[in-house]
Motif scaffolding. Structure first.
Motif, PDB file in Angstrom:
ATOM      1  N   ASP A 197       0.794  -1.297  -0.053  1.00  0.00           N
ATOM      2  CA  ASP A 197      -0.081   0.187   0.028  1.00  0.00           C
ATOM      3  C   ASP A 197       0.980   1.234  -0.014  1.00  0.00           C
ATOM      4  O   ASP A 197       0.361   2.389  -0.150  1.00  0.00           O
ATOM      5  N   ILE A 224       0.910  -8.646  -0.082  1.00  0.00           N
ATOM      6  CA  ILE A 224      -0.163  -7.990   1.190  1.00  0.00           C
ATOM      7  C   ILE A 224       0.382  -6.858   1.522  1.00  0.00           C
ATOM      8  O   ILE A 224       1.075  -6.381   1.250  1.00  0.00           O
ATOM      9  N   SER A 225      -0.751  -6.186   2.247  1.00  0.00           N
ATOM     10  CA  SER A 225      -0.360  -5.125   3.196  1.00  0.00           C
ATOM     11  C   SER A 225      -1.051  -5.519   4.522  1.00  0.00           C
ATOM     12  O   SER A 225      -2.277  -5.555   4.848  1.00  0.00           O
ATOM     13  N   LEU A 228      -3.134  -2.743   6.260  1.00  0.00           N
ATOM     14  CA  LEU A 228      -4.610  -2.622   5.899  1.00  0.00           C
ATOM     15  C   LEU A 228      -5.365  -3.940   5.889  1.00  0.00           C
ATOM     16  O   LEU A 228      -6.732  -4.185   5.697  1.00  0.00           O
ATOM     17  N   THR A 230      -5.029  -6.330   3.533  1.00  0.00           N
ATOM     18  CA  THR A 230      -5.318  -6.794   2.040  1.00  0.00           C
ATOM     19  C   THR A 230      -4.479  -8.115   1.958  1.00  0.00           C
ATOM     20  O   THR A 230      -3.248  -8.228   2.151  1.00  0.00           O
ATOM     21  N   ASN A 231      -5.225  -8.897   1.347  1.00  0.00           N
ATOM     22  CA  ASN A 231      -4.818 -10.190   0.910  1.00  0.00           C
ATOM     23  C   ASN A 231      -4.177 -11.257   1.767  1.00  0.00           C
ATOM     24  O   ASN A 231      -3.532 -12.351   1.836  1.00  0.00           O
TER      25      ASN A 231
END
Length: 620
Positions: A197, A224-225, A228, A230-231
């Motif tokens: 990110d 990934i993050s 946040l 994410t994933n």
């Protein structure tokens, strides 16, 4: 009914005297009255205890070996290990999702203050995937080179690792070191590219670095993050798919490895164990392979991430065990635990940590010696990589010579002593362990060996008594942007380093390997490297044995009197520079007197540097 009949003070605390009735005033019972804050804390603790007590114990038998995954998160400093651990805990429902979930597994005050992980922490996660209930045992590890012993110990309880790499920074020196620790332990490696990110993130570049340096195909990387979320779900799926279950047998006799431990003043030693075979439950008698003592198990459980008692622990699982070990010397990390009538072959344990830096530690007040001794013993249970030798000094009194894995390790140990045990200490200048090859048969007989190790500079033998001196060397790995390569090379040459290798890991980043004398990098090398590379270069090192060196013992004299605590060992070529620097710093540091003070650095009887503190007389 007890009623208060009088109040007073006892050792500075409020004391209330109670009696059952007027007729029984002779039967008095003194009780300490806690402060309001203490009473509130006590009520809170009672509520917590009762709720924990009422909580049903988890039945660990429902997790078959095929549904267990043991893994660690490894990375360079500040690449997002603890943040990823927080998201995994949230996804599996282990902790509630709140904005306050930052470094949940970093429990020490020093970790929260510095923003780094110092102690490896374990958490058991329960995760449903495709209708199956999985037990995921996660170990979050430190990223700094000084705590690599924590990483190597944690890997012994795992079958795989998540190798986290920053999408902005790319591969760093400790990333390489941690990868090879996992590779040597033959663990499955899942590369995770974090912080996608960020504005300057370049996951494609990092994928190519991972493929080139570690030979891992780029399509295996998970982007990934962790911040946040994410994933992050894909990471859990990859753990289940790519990391194998442990190879264990529950019907075999108990065989448990102690891979970490902490000391609780009420319950004794709390041992973190990985079960390789068998089952252990409350009430079992167990034997330590190290001490041969028998203990009764008082409690077993898992860390979720706080202690959660269970009925039993089964082979393949990671948890904690309390068995009434009250003496700090009984909790040996790397020990094997087994049942009395079923002896087993002890597990190989761990290679003992090799101290790289030594420093003298003394209590500020000698009356605090016993309290400090107890604090050091308890802290070395939790940090077994520290070595302790008794020492004494004419100026500072009785103390210890402690061995650490690095300068940050020494600072953290000192900070933990202050925060956890309220102990204030005096630390001497850090030194490295030298060796001397003795020349005369009389000395060899006296020391009982031809090659002696010197950890205290004051005990450095004279040149006439030795054939040669040896100094410790390390193989250092530096990863830096290529525009700083020239400056980094000049810094390394100034520190007597010899270049061994140079490799471009991508178009802009260079990996340099140098052989350094340890005493050249131990104090300020890392700071200098960060300064000249604008903070972009990273550094990691490993032990590379000893090499012959032209060393001298430099004494510091104040008005002709030797100060033993300031004695240092230096390379002959650098003696004048180091001696002059010490004299100048002492001149600035020492309090002024009503007489002149001559500050001298000497090698034998030869004075090599001098500063004079002149008397500043008050104006008339």
């Amino acid at each position: 009914m007890w009623t208060p009949v009088g109040r007073g003070r006892w050792h500075g605390r409020a004391l209330t005297v109670w009696a059952t009735s007027a007729a029984h005033r002779g039967r008095l019972e003194p009780r300490l009255t806690p402060s309001r804050g203490a009473a509130a804390k006590s009520r809170t603790a009672d509520r917590l205890y009762s709720s924990a007590d009422r909580k049903e114990k988890i039945d660990m038998s429902r997790f078959s070996v095929e549904n267990i995954r043991n893994f660690s998160i490894i990375a360079h400093v500040d690449h997002g290990k603890s943040t990823l651990a927080d998201r995994l805990l949230e996804l599996t429902g282990t902790i509630d999702k709140t904005k306050n979930n930052k470094q949940v597994l970093d429990k020490l005050q020093v970790e929260r203050e510095r923003g780094i992980t110092v102690k490896a922490q374990t958490a058991s996660l329960f995760y449903n995937c495709e209708g199956k209930q999985y037990l995921l045992n996660l170990i979050d590890t430190p990223g700094h080179v000084d705590f690599s012993y924590e990483v190597s110990r944690s890997l012994s309880a795992c079958q795989g690792v998540l190798l986290v790499v920053d999408a902005n920074e790319g591969i760093q020196a400790q990333t390489v070191a941690n990868f090879f620790l996992a590779f040597e332990a033959q663990l499955s490696v899942i590369p995770v590219i974090n912080k996608i990110d960020l504005k300057n993130a370049d996951p494609a570049r990092v994928e190519k670095q991972i493929e080139k340096v570690f030979d891992i195909p780029s399509d295996e990387c998970i982007k990934i993050s962790a911040k946040l979320g994410t994933n992050v779900e894909r990471v859990l799926q990859a753990v289940i798919e790519r990391i194998p279950p442990p190879k264990v047998h529950r019907k075999n006799p108990l065989k448990a490895l102690v891979f970490d431990s902490t000391f609780d003043q009420y319950r004794g030693v709390i041992a973190n164990v990985a079960l390789f075979d068998g089952v252990v439950s409350k009430g079992d008698k167990i034997i330590s392979a190290h001490t041969k003592k028998t203990y009764e198990v008082n409690e077993v459980g898992v860390l979720n991430p706080n202690e959660q008692p269970t009925h039993k622990l089964y082979a393949g699982q990671v948890g904690y065990l309390i068995a009434g070990m009250k003496d700090v010397t009984e909790a040996q990390i790397g020990d094997t635990l087994y049942l009395p009538k079923q002896p087993v072959e002890p597990l190989p344990g761990f290679k003992s940590a090799k101290p790289m830096v030594f420093a003298g530690m003394y209590p500020i007040d000698q009356s605090e010696y016993n309290n400090l001794k107890s604090a050091v013993e308890k802290l070395t249970i939790n940090d077994s990589s520290v070595t302790v030798h008794r020492d004494s000094s004419l100026a500072l009194g009785a103390g210890w010579r402690l061995g650490f894995l690095g300068l940050l390790h020494m600072e953290v140990f000192n900070q933990r002593l202050e925060q956890e045990y309220n102990a204030s200490v005096i630390l001497t200048t850090p030194t490295v362990p030298y060796k001397a090859v003795l020349s005369s048969a009389k000395l060899i007989k006296e020391y009982r060996e031809k090659e002696i190790t010197i950890i205290n500079p004051a005990q450095f033998p004279d040149k006439s008594k030795v054939t040669e001196y040896l100094e410790p060397v390390i193989l250092g790995t530096i990863i830096t942007p290529d525009e700083y390569t020239g400056k980094v090379m000049m810094l390394c040459q100034a520190r007597r380093a010899v270049q061994k290798n140079m490799m471009y890991i991508d178009q802009n980043r260079v990996m340099l390997k140098y052989l350094f004398p340890l005493n050249e990098i131990v104090v300020d090398f890392y700071d200098s490297l960060k300064s000249l590379s604008s903070g972009y270069a990273s550094f990691d090192y490993e032990d590379a044995g000893y090499q012959t060196a032209d060393l001298v013992k430099m004494d510091i004299l104040l008005n002709g009197n030797l100060v033993e605590e300031l004695v240092t060992i230096v390379h002959k070529d650098k003696a004048h520079t180091v001696g002059k620097a010490i004299c100048e710093r002492l001149k600035d540091s020492l309090p002024r007197q009503l007489f002149e003070i001559a500050i001298q650095a000497a090698i034998g009887s030869k004075i090599i540097a001098r500063e004079t503190m002149v008397v500043i007389l008050p104006e008339k």
